[in-house]
Write a protein that holds these residues in place. Structure first.
Motif, mmCIF file in Angstrom:
data_model
loop_
_atom_site.group_PDB
_atom_site.id
_atom_site.type_symbol
_atom_site.label_atom_id
_atom_site.label_comp_id
_atom_site.label_asym_id
_atom_site.label_seq_id
_atom_site.Cartn_x
_atom_site.Cartn_y
_atom_site.Cartn_z
ATOM 1 N N ALA A 136 -30.394 8.849 14.990
ATOM 2 C CA ALA A 136 -31.019 7.649 13.410
ATOM 3 C C ALA A 136 -29.968 7.266 12.850
ATOM 4 C CB ALA A 136 -31.853 8.020 13.041
ATOM 5 N N PHE A 137 -28.891 8.011 12.659
ATOM 6 C CA PHE A 137 -27.520 7.303 11.474
ATOM 7 C C PHE A 137 -26.732 7.485 11.680
ATOM 8 C CE2 PHE A 137 -30.619 10.676 8.959
ATOM 9 C CZ PHE A 137 -31.112 9.675 8.309
ATOM 10 N N GLU A 138 -26.462 7.529 13.535
ATOM 11 C CA GLU A 138 -24.989 7.177 14.450
ATOM 12 C C GLU A 138 -24.301 5.900 13.828
ATOM 13 O OE1 GLU A 138 -25.284 7.896 18.199
ATOM 14 O OE2 GLU A 138 -25.045 9.714 17.644
ATOM 15 N N GLY A 170 -33.401 1.946 5.251
ATOM 16 C CA GLY A 170 -32.987 2.678 4.094
ATOM 17 C C GLY A 170 -33.071 1.127 2.718
ATOM 18 N N GLY A 171 -32.665 -0.158 3.513
ATOM 19 C CA GLY A 171 -32.883 -1.210 2.434
ATOM 20 C C GLY A 171 -32.267 -0.181 1.135
ATOM 21 N N LYS A 172 -32.226 -1.448 0.018
ATOM 22 C CA LYS A 172 -31.557 -1.297 -0.957
ATOM 23 C C LYS A 172 -32.726 -0.982 -2.649
ATOM 24 C CE LYS A 172 -28.493 -4.766 0.301
ATOM 25 N NZ LYS A 172 -28.193 -6.340 -0.661
ATOM 26 N N PRO A 173 -31.999 -0.171 -3.428
ATOM 27 C CA PRO A 173 -32.543 0.187 -4.844
ATOM 28 C C PRO A 173 -33.143 -1.306 -4.701
ATOM 29 C CG PRO A 173 -30.316 0.486 -4.893
ATOM 30 C CD PRO A 173 -30.849 -0.100 -3.382
ATOM 31 N N ASP A 174 -34.432 -0.531 -6.029
ATOM 32 C CA ASP A 174 -35.445 -2.178 -6.041
ATOM 33 C C ASP A 174 -36.452 -1.754 -7.175
ATOM 34 O OD1 ASP A 174 -37.516 -0.765 -4.589
ATOM 35 O OD2 ASP A 174 -37.165 -2.933 -3.844
ATOM 36 N N GLY A 175 -36.575 -2.686 -7.886
ATOM 37 C CA GLY A 175 -37.709 -2.102 -9.388
ATOM 38 C C GLY A 175 -37.561 -1.239 -10.457
ATOM 39 N N GLU A 176 -37.669 0.230 -10.231
ATOM 40 C CA GLU A 176 -37.472 0.763 -11.593
ATOM 41 C C GLU A 176 -36.368 2.353 -10.749
ATOM 42 O OE1 GLU A 176 -40.968 3.544 -12.409
ATOM 43 O OE2 GLU A 176 -41.697 1.885 -14.014
ATOM 44 N N VAL A 177 -36.658 1.977 -9.839
ATOM 45 C CA VAL A 177 -34.954 3.160 -10.026
ATOM 46 C C VAL A 177 -33.436 2.013 -9.892
ATOM 47 C CG1 VAL A 177 -33.775 3.917 -7.618
ATOM 48 C CG2 VAL A 177 -35.721 4.096 -7.858
ATOM 49 N N ASN A 179 -11.338 16.014 7.800
ATOM 50 C CA ASN A 179 -11.066 16.757 5.989
ATOM 51 C C ASN A 179 -10.725 15.121 5.324
ATOM 52 O OD1 ASN A 179 -8.279 15.145 7.446
ATOM 53 N ND2 ASN A 179 -7.745 16.402 6.308
ATOM 54 N N ARG A 180 -11.770 14.656 6.493
ATOM 55 C CA ARG A 180 -12.065 12.857 5.372
ATOM 56 C C ARG A 180 -13.348 13.295 5.152
ATOM 57 N NH1 ARG A 180 -12.154 9.606 8.960
ATOM 58 N NH2 ARG A 180 -12.114 10.494 10.852
ATOM 59 N N ARG A 181 -13.693 13.998 3.888
ATOM 60 C CA ARG A 181 -14.994 13.680 2.849
ATOM 61 C C ARG A 181 -15.125 12.381 1.901
ATOM 62 N NH1 ARG A 181 -15.835 17.896 -1.979
ATOM 63 N NH2 ARG A 181 -15.647 19.588 -0.194
ATOM 64 N N PRO A 182 -14.193 11.751 1.317
ATOM 65 C CA PRO A 182 -14.574 10.397 1.014
ATOM 66 C C PRO A 182 -14.651 9.286 1.775
ATOM 67 C CG PRO A 182 -12.942 11.456 0.215
ATOM 68 C CD PRO A 182 -12.203 12.295 1.311
ATOM 69 N N ASP A 183 -14.355 9.493 3.698
ATOM 70 C CA ASP A 183 -15.018 8.247 4.458
ATOM 71 C C ASP A 183 -16.533 9.031 4.533
ATOM 72 O OD1 ASP A 183 -12.931 7.799 4.741
ATOM 73 O OD2 ASP A 183 -12.363 8.359 6.201
ATOM 74 N N TYR A 184 -16.972 10.122 4.549
ATOM 75 C CA TYR A 184 -18.278 10.719 4.596
ATOM 76 C C TYR A 184 -18.680 10.510 3.519
ATOM 77 C CZ TYR A 184 -22.303 13.453 3.873
ATOM 78 O OH TYR A 184 -23.007 14.308 3.434
ATOM 79 N N LEU A 185 -19.191 10.638 2.778
ATOM 80 C CA LEU A 185 -19.132 10.331 1.357
ATOM 81 C C LEU A 185 -19.331 8.690 0.767
ATOM 82 C CD1 LEU A 185 -17.338 12.319 -1.567
ATOM 83 C CD2 LEU A 185 -20.153 12.212 -1.132
ATOM 84 N N LYS A 186 -18.578 7.942 1.539
ATOM 85 C CA LYS A 186 -18.976 6.412 1.424
ATOM 86 C C LYS A 186 -20.052 6.084 2.532
ATOM 87 C CE LYS A 186 -14.055 5.131 -0.554
ATOM 88 N NZ LYS A 186 -12.743 4.940 -0.194
ATOM 89 N N ALA A 187 -20.219 6.619 3.969
ATOM 90 C CA ALA A 187 -20.523 6.547 4.787
ATOM 91 C C ALA A 187 -22.077 6.539 3.945
ATOM 92 C CB ALA A 187 -19.888 7.494 6.151
ATOM 93 N N TRP A 188 -22.268 7.956 3.762
ATOM 94 C CA TRP A 188 -23.492 8.058 3.539
ATOM 95 C C TRP A 188 -24.248 6.943 2.869
ATOM 96 C CZ3 TRP A 188 -26.505 9.392 -0.856
ATOM 97 C CH2 TRP A 188 -27.694 10.291 -0.830
ATOM 98 N N TRP A 189 -23.603 6.229 2.821
ATOM 99 C CA TRP A 189 -25.118 5.541 1.688
ATOM 100 C C TRP A 189 -25.641 4.702 2.879
ATOM 101 C CZ3 TRP A 189 -26.681 6.472 -2.715
ATOM 102 C CH2 TRP A 189 -25.299 6.976 -4.113
ATOM 103 N N ASN A 190 -24.868 4.696 3.857
ATOM 104 C CA ASN A 190 -25.931 3.973 4.514
ATOM 105 C C ASN A 190 -27.320 4.491 5.726
ATOM 106 O OD1 ASN A 190 -24.006 1.211 5.607
ATOM 107 N ND2 ASN A 190 -22.598 3.149 5.885
ATOM 108 N N THR A 191 -27.217 5.964 5.232
ATOM 109 C CA THR A 191 -28.498 6.251 5.224
ATOM 110 C C THR A 191 -29.541 6.479 4.493
ATOM 111 O OG1 THR A 191 -27.854 9.068 4.533
ATOM 112 C CG2 THR A 191 -27.008 8.163 7.137
ATOM 113 N N VAL A 192 -29.402 6.341 3.172
ATOM 114 C CA VAL A 192 -30.478 6.927 2.318
ATOM 115 C C VAL A 192 -31.201 5.772 2.336
ATOM 116 C CG1 VAL A 192 -30.421 6.717 -0.468
ATOM 117 C CG2 VAL A 192 -28.116 7.235 0.898
#
Length: 244
Positions: A50-52, A129-136, A212-225
């Protein structure tokens, strides 16, 4: 033995061999809790693909089927001689670790923490997963400086975790948000708090793709939320019903 019987035996052997060679379906990993195995891995509600390309299918499979399962297996082994750890809600056990027998306390901390963290992790991820809205979204703007600053600060905090651990957004029962990190498999419940969402920064969560590129993973992970799931957790936190 008749020729028909021999054909049946050959067919049965061939079928068994094919089944053994077939890839394992990730959703079959989780089983229903029982008295003998009170803890179980929750099934994914989406395919491992799902997240590729952000998170590859093999990482998802290993992460869910192997790493999370290992925590659950350890917990079920602890529960054989210490059934009380399965008789109480997870939040009660993690929130009162000093009440757990000293002989298994570290094991329960690590494995029940890992079980809680990963249960949350699978829940707050999802395709489209869309974008944050409402109370969040309002809470992010009020407490974390808006979505762009929030994601930048969250990624930076995750990048600073030394070794293995998690970066969380914690939420109070009045809806206030904060970015916090925890080492290993520690969970905010251990400090009397709740996680609204969190990202796993153990290498097993990203190494096959990002090394070892954790920063790249952290940025990409938002596409899975899955922001719908995050919104539901936020409402539960304010209602006092949010579990792990």
């Amino acid at each position: 033995m008749s020729s028909l019987s021999r054909r049946q035996l050959v067919l049965a052997a061939t079928t068994a061999a094919v089944a053994a060679a077939a890839p394992r379906f990730v959703f079959a990993q989780a089983t229903s809790p029982s008295a003998a195995a009170p803890f179980s891995v929750p099934p994914l509600t989406y395919p491992t693909t799902a997240f590729e390309p952000h998170i590859d299918a093999k990482t998802m499979e290993i992460h869910h089927d192997k790493h999370h399962q290992a925590y659950v297996t350890n917990l079920n082994n602890f529960a054989k001689d210490n059934p009380q750890i399965a008789e109480k809600p997870i939040v009660e056990v993690l929130g009162n670790l000093n009440n757990v027998s000293e002989s298994i306390r570290t094991g329960v901390r690590n494995n029940l923490g890992g079980h809680a963290n990963h249960t949350m992790f699978w829940q707050i991820m999802g395709p489209n997963g869309g974008k944050p809205d409402g109370e969040v979204l309002a809470a992010i703007e009020r407490d974390l400086g808006g979505i762009e600053k929030f994601q930048t600060d969250f990624n930076a905090a995750g990048g600073r975790v030394f070794g293995s651990g998690w970066v969380f957004v914690t939420v109070t029962n009045d809806g206030k948000l904060a970015i916090e990190t925890r080492p290993n498999q520690d969970n905010p419940i251990m400090d009397g708090k709740r996680a609204l969402l969190g990202n796993d920064v153990w290498e097993h969560a990203y190494y096959l793709t990002y090394q070892n590129r954790r920063p790249d993973y952290l940025k990409a992970w938002w596409n899975t939320v899955n922001w719908t799931a995050v919104g539901e957790r936020y409402a539960a936190a304010k209602a006092g019903t949010l579990g792990v």
